[in-house]
Design a protein around this motif. Structure first.
Motif, PDB file in Angstrom:
ATOM      1  N   CYS A 266       6.195  -1.672   8.190  1.00  0.00           N
ATOM      2  CA  CYS A 266       6.329  -0.143   7.546  1.00  0.00           C
ATOM      3  C   CYS A 266       7.749   0.038   7.302  1.00  0.00           C
ATOM      4  CB  CYS A 266       5.443   0.637   8.610  1.00  0.00           C
ATOM      5  SG  CYS A 266       6.344   0.725  10.079  1.00  0.00           S
ATOM      6  N   GLN A 267       7.937   1.505   6.987  1.00  0.00           N
ATOM      7  CA  GLN A 267       9.402   1.884   6.596  1.00  0.00           C
ATOM      8  C   GLN A 267       9.990   1.449   5.298  1.00  0.00           C
ATOM      9  OE1 GLN A 267      10.926   4.304   7.825  1.00  0.00           O
ATOM     10  NE2 GLN A 267       9.785   4.899   9.744  1.00  0.00           N
ATOM     11  N   SER A 268       9.643   2.202   4.345  1.00  0.00           N
ATOM     12  CA  SER A 268      10.114   1.620   2.999  1.00  0.00           C
ATOM     13  C   SER A 268      11.620   0.772   2.933  1.00  0.00           C
ATOM     14  CB  SER A 268      10.169   2.739   2.137  1.00  0.00           C
ATOM     15  OG  SER A 268      10.977   3.968   2.552  1.00  0.00           O
ATOM     16  N   MET A 269      12.521   1.225   3.486  1.00  0.00           N
ATOM     17  CA  MET A 269      13.864   0.562   3.498  1.00  0.00           C
ATOM     18  C   MET A 269      13.738  -0.634   4.473  1.00  0.00           C
ATOM     19  SD  MET A 269      15.774   2.384   1.479  1.00  0.00           S
ATOM     20  CE  MET A 269      14.303   2.775   0.579  1.00  0.00           C
TER      21      MET A 269
ATOM     22  N   ALA B 291       8.557   7.636  -5.756  1.00  0.00           N
ATOM     23  CA  ALA B 291       8.882   8.133  -4.191  1.00  0.00           C
ATOM     24  C   ALA B 291       9.484   7.072  -3.426  1.00  0.00           C
ATOM     25  CB  ALA B 291       7.905   9.122  -3.591  1.00  0.00           C
ATOM     26  N   ARG B 292       8.787   6.902  -2.094  1.00  0.00           N
ATOM     27  CA  ARG B 292       9.235   5.891  -1.105  1.00  0.00           C
ATOM     28  C   ARG B 292       8.748   4.305  -1.363  1.00  0.00           C
ATOM     29  NH1 ARG B 292      12.739   8.116   1.835  1.00  0.00           N
ATOM     30  NH2 ARG B 292      12.655  10.451   2.695  1.00  0.00           N
ATOM     31  N   GLY B 293       7.892   4.335  -2.597  1.00  0.00           N
ATOM     32  CA  GLY B 293       7.372   3.014  -2.474  1.00  0.00           C
ATOM     33  C   GLY B 293       7.871   2.205  -3.819  1.00  0.00           C
TER      34      GLY B 293
ATOM     35  N   MET C 277       1.061  -1.198  -0.124  1.00  0.00           N
ATOM     36  CA  MET C 277       0.120  -0.030   0.204  1.00  0.00           C
ATOM     37  C   MET C 277       0.935   1.000  -0.061  1.00  0.00           C
ATOM     38  SD  MET C 277      -2.990  -1.071   2.793  1.00  0.00           S
ATOM     39  CE  MET C 277      -1.711  -1.858   3.885  1.00  0.00           C
ATOM     40  N   TYR C 278       0.534   2.041  -1.071  1.00  0.00           N
ATOM     41  CA  TYR C 278       1.519   3.376  -1.087  1.00  0.00           C
ATOM     42  C   TYR C 278       0.393   4.320  -1.953  1.00  0.00           C
ATOM     43  CZ  TYR C 278       5.267   6.426  -1.329  1.00  0.00           C
ATOM     44  OH  TYR C 278       6.082   7.630  -1.144  1.00  0.00           O
ATOM     45  N   PHE C 279       1.038   5.571  -2.110  1.00  0.00           N
ATOM     46  CA  PHE C 279       0.332   6.661  -2.963  1.00  0.00           C
ATOM     47  C   PHE C 279       0.780   6.321  -4.423  1.00  0.00           C
ATOM     48  CE2 PHE C 279       1.104   8.586   1.068  1.00  0.00           C
ATOM     49  CZ  PHE C 279      -0.099   8.888   1.580  1.00  0.00           C
TER      50      PHE C 279
ATOM     51  N   LEU D 258      -8.193   7.540   5.381  1.00  0.00           N
ATOM     52  CA  LEU D 258      -7.568   6.305   5.596  1.00  0.00           C
ATOM     53  C   LEU D 258      -6.434   6.091   6.503  1.00  0.00           C
ATOM     54  CD1 LEU D 258      -7.421   5.038   1.890  1.00  0.00           C
ATOM     55  CD2 LEU D 258      -8.950   4.253   3.460  1.00  0.00           C
ATOM     56  N   LYS D 259      -5.818   7.349   6.614  1.00  0.00           N
ATOM     57  CA  LYS D 259      -4.720   7.815   7.599  1.00  0.00           C
ATOM     58  C   LYS D 259      -5.104   7.115   9.032  1.00  0.00           C
ATOM     59  CE  LYS D 259      -1.647  11.201   9.474  1.00  0.00           C
ATOM     60  NZ  LYS D 259      -0.203  10.955   9.090  1.00  0.00           N
ATOM     61  N   PRO D 260      -6.247   7.683   9.739  1.00  0.00           N
ATOM     62  CA  PRO D 260      -6.424   7.049  11.048  1.00  0.00           C
ATOM     63  C   PRO D 260      -6.370   5.360  10.976  1.00  0.00           C
ATOM     64  CG  PRO D 260      -8.097   8.670  10.307  1.00  0.00           C
ATOM     65  CD  PRO D 260      -7.389   8.435   9.280  1.00  0.00           C
TER      66      PRO D 260
ATOM     67  N   GLU E 296      -8.155  10.483  -0.990  1.00  0.00           N
ATOM     68  CA  GLU E 296      -8.587   9.679  -0.015  1.00  0.00           C
ATOM     69  C   GLU E 296      -7.879   9.311   1.397  1.00  0.00           C
ATOM     70  OE1 GLU E 296      -9.174   5.805  -2.032  1.00  0.00           O
ATOM     71  OE2 GLU E 296      -7.340   5.910  -2.961  1.00  0.00           O
ATOM     72  N   TRP E 297      -6.643   9.759   1.067  1.00  0.00           N
ATOM     73  CA  TRP E 297      -5.721   9.506   2.356  1.00  0.00           C
ATOM     74  C   TRP E 297      -6.185  10.048   3.588  1.00  0.00           C
ATOM     75  CZ3 TRP E 297      -2.736   6.490   4.351  1.00  0.00           C
ATOM     76  CH2 TRP E 297      -1.590   6.855   5.499  1.00  0.00           C
ATOM     77  N   PRO E 298      -6.550  11.199   3.841  1.00  0.00           N
ATOM     78  CA  PRO E 298      -7.214  11.744   5.105  1.00  0.00           C
ATOM     79  C   PRO E 298      -8.145  10.811   5.804  1.00  0.00           C
ATOM     80  CG  PRO E 298      -7.031  13.494   3.676  1.00  0.00           C
ATOM     81  CD  PRO E 298      -6.664  12.356   2.698  1.00  0.00           C
TER      82      PRO E 298
ATOM     83  N   GLY F 175       0.825   5.132  10.880  1.00  0.00           N
ATOM     84  CA  GLY F 175       0.284   6.360  10.391  1.00  0.00           C
ATOM     85  C   GLY F 175       0.695   6.955   8.965  1.00  0.00           C
ATOM     86  N   VAL F 176       1.870   6.384   8.291  1.00  0.00           N
ATOM     87  CA  VAL F 176       2.157   6.787   7.269  1.00  0.00           C
ATOM     88  C   VAL F 176       2.475   5.564   6.182  1.00  0.00           C
ATOM     89  CG1 VAL F 176       3.545   8.922   7.919  1.00  0.00           C
ATOM     90  CG2 VAL F 176       4.544   6.723   8.058  1.00  0.00           C
ATOM     91  N   LEU F 177       2.609   6.011   4.877  1.00  0.00           N
ATOM     92  CA  LEU F 177       2.918   4.873   3.898  1.00  0.00           C
ATOM     93  C   LEU F 177       4.291   4.857   3.535  1.00  0.00           C
ATOM     94  CD1 LEU F 177      -0.517   5.221   1.963  1.00  0.00           C
ATOM     95  CD2 LEU F 177       0.045   3.459   3.585  1.00  0.00           C
ATOM     96  N   PRO F 178       4.794   3.681   2.951  1.00  0.00           N
ATOM     97  CA  PRO F 178       4.385   2.495   2.430  1.00  0.00           C
ATOM     98  C   PRO F 178       4.171   1.533   3.731  1.00  0.00           C
ATOM     99  CG  PRO F 178       6.569   2.440   1.966  1.00  0.00           C
ATOM    100  CD  PRO F 178       6.193   3.737   2.471  1.00  0.00           C
ATOM    101  N   VAL F 179       3.127   0.646   3.457  1.00  0.00           N
ATOM    102  CA  VAL F 179       3.022  -0.526   4.202  1.00  0.00           C
ATOM    103  C   VAL F 179       2.909  -1.687   3.351  1.00  0.00           C
ATOM    104  CG1 VAL F 179       1.429  -1.416   6.001  1.00  0.00           C
ATOM    105  CG2 VAL F 179       1.884   0.711   6.090  1.00  0.00           C
TER     106      VAL F 179
HETATM  107  N1  LIG Z   1      10.852   6.980   6.751  1.00  0.00           N
HETATM  108  C1  LIG Z   1       9.473   6.682   6.033  1.00  0.00           C
HETATM  109  C2  LIG Z   1       8.762   7.783   5.721  1.00  0.00           C
HETATM  110  C3  LIG Z   1       7.165   7.429   5.508  1.00  0.00           C
HETATM  111  C4  LIG Z   1       6.543   8.732   4.907  1.00  0.00           C
HETATM  112  O1  LIG Z   1       6.948   9.857   5.243  1.00  0.00           O
HETATM  113  N2  LIG Z   1       5.733   8.585   4.158  1.00  0.00           N
HETATM  114  C5  LIG Z   1       5.069   9.832   3.608  1.00  0.00           C
HETATM  115  C6  LIG Z   1       4.651   9.411   2.017  1.00  0.00           C
HETATM  116  S1  LIG Z   1       6.309   9.377   1.280  1.00  0.00           S
HETATM  117  C7  LIG Z   1       3.364   9.601   3.998  1.00  0.00           C
HETATM  118  O2  LIG Z   1       2.881   8.696   4.215  1.00  0.00           O
HETATM  119  N3  LIG Z   1       2.678  10.750   4.285  1.00  0.00           N
HETATM  120  C8  LIG Z   1       1.628  11.014   4.593  1.00  0.00           C
HETATM  121  C9  LIG Z   1       1.218  11.420   6.232  1.00  0.00           C
HETATM  122  O3  LIG Z   1       2.145  11.810   6.672  1.00  0.00           O
HETATM  123  O4  LIG Z   1       0.161  11.155   6.353  1.00  0.00           O
HETATM  124  C10 LIG Z   1       9.511   5.506   5.220  1.00  0.00           C
HETATM  125  O5  LIG Z   1      10.679   5.431   4.514  1.00  0.00           O
HETATM  126  O6  LIG Z   1       8.953   4.865   4.830  1.00  0.00           O
END
Ligand SMILES: N[C@@H](CCC(=O)N[C@@H](CS)C(=O)NCC(=O)O)C(=O)O
Length: 186
Positions: free
Chosen positions: A68-71, A15-17, A9-11, A44-46, A40-42, A55-59
């Motif tokens: 979680c954490q892309s790396m 970028a990070r996905g 799951m990502y945008f 889904l974020k909760p 749609e993200w706002p 609370g952030v992507l990717p997952v």
């Molecule tokens: N260090 C994290 C950073 C994740 C991150 O900042 N994701 C951003 C998109 S690149 C995100 O989900 N932003 C939406 C938000 O913060 O609500 C990773 O590499 O996965």
């Protein structure tokens, strides 16, 4: 043991996905490629909807586990599908490339491109210009796609980077994906 089921799951951006998507594609691993829109993200974020661990992507969902954490996800997949290396030192050489790209990606995401970005990458050609495709090659490929969009001539002085870019682009399992995926700026 049954095969794992993956949901990534990502945008709808690279970028990070994209490194994680590329590793799954290179492995020939089926996965659900969920691309969430910024609209749609706002909603889904909760955590109650997607259960994102932070609370952030990717997952990445693997069966009932979530990473979680892309790396972290990229390294996990690289180890699963042998896009890493055997020895601790070789892994560290790959990691320094991947982490440099990750730092650079942070800069690019905020649209503050460092002038010497390509030069920085070219310092690493000796580590990833081997015989085997690794996540370092894929990480560099992906950030070069972005840099080339910003400056189509940015590789002119770096023939080894050019060659590696071509080599990753022609990988038998990646070629079709790379040619047919959505063309996204970053
Ligand atoms: N260090 C994290 C950073 C994740 C991150 O900042 N994701 C951003 C998109 S690149 C995100 O989900 N932003 C939406 C938000 O913060 O609500 C990773 O590499 O996965």
């Amino acid at each position: 043991m049954s095969k794992p089921t993956y949901k990534f799951m990502y945008f709808g951006v690279r970028a990070r996905g994209e490194l994680c998507r590329m590793v799954l594609q290179a492995a020939g691993q089926d996965f659900e490629d969920v691309r969430i829109t910024f609209e749609e993200w706002p909603k889904l974020k909760p955590c109650e909807y997607l259960s994102t661990p932070t609370g952030v992507l990717p997952v990445l969902e693997i069966n009932s586990d979530k990473l979680c954490q892309s790396m972290t996800i990229a390294r996990y997949l690289a180890k699963e599908y042998k896009f890493y290396a055997e020895s601790n030192m070789e892994q560290a050489l790959i990691d320094q490339v991947v982490d440099t790209v990750s730092d650079l990606m942070g800069t690019l995401i905020s649209w503050k491109l460092e002038g010497d970005a390509t030069k920085k990458l070219s310092n690493f050609v000796f580590t990833y210009f081997g015989f085997q495709l690794t996540i370092a090659d894929m990480a560099v490929y992906d950030v070069l796609v972005t840099l080339l969009k910003m400056d189509p001539k940015c590789l002119a002085k770096f023939p080894k980077l050019q060659a590696n870019f071509k080599r990753v682009g022609e990988h038998p399992k990646l070629k079709k994906y790379l040619e047919t995926r959505p063309d996204i700026d970053i």
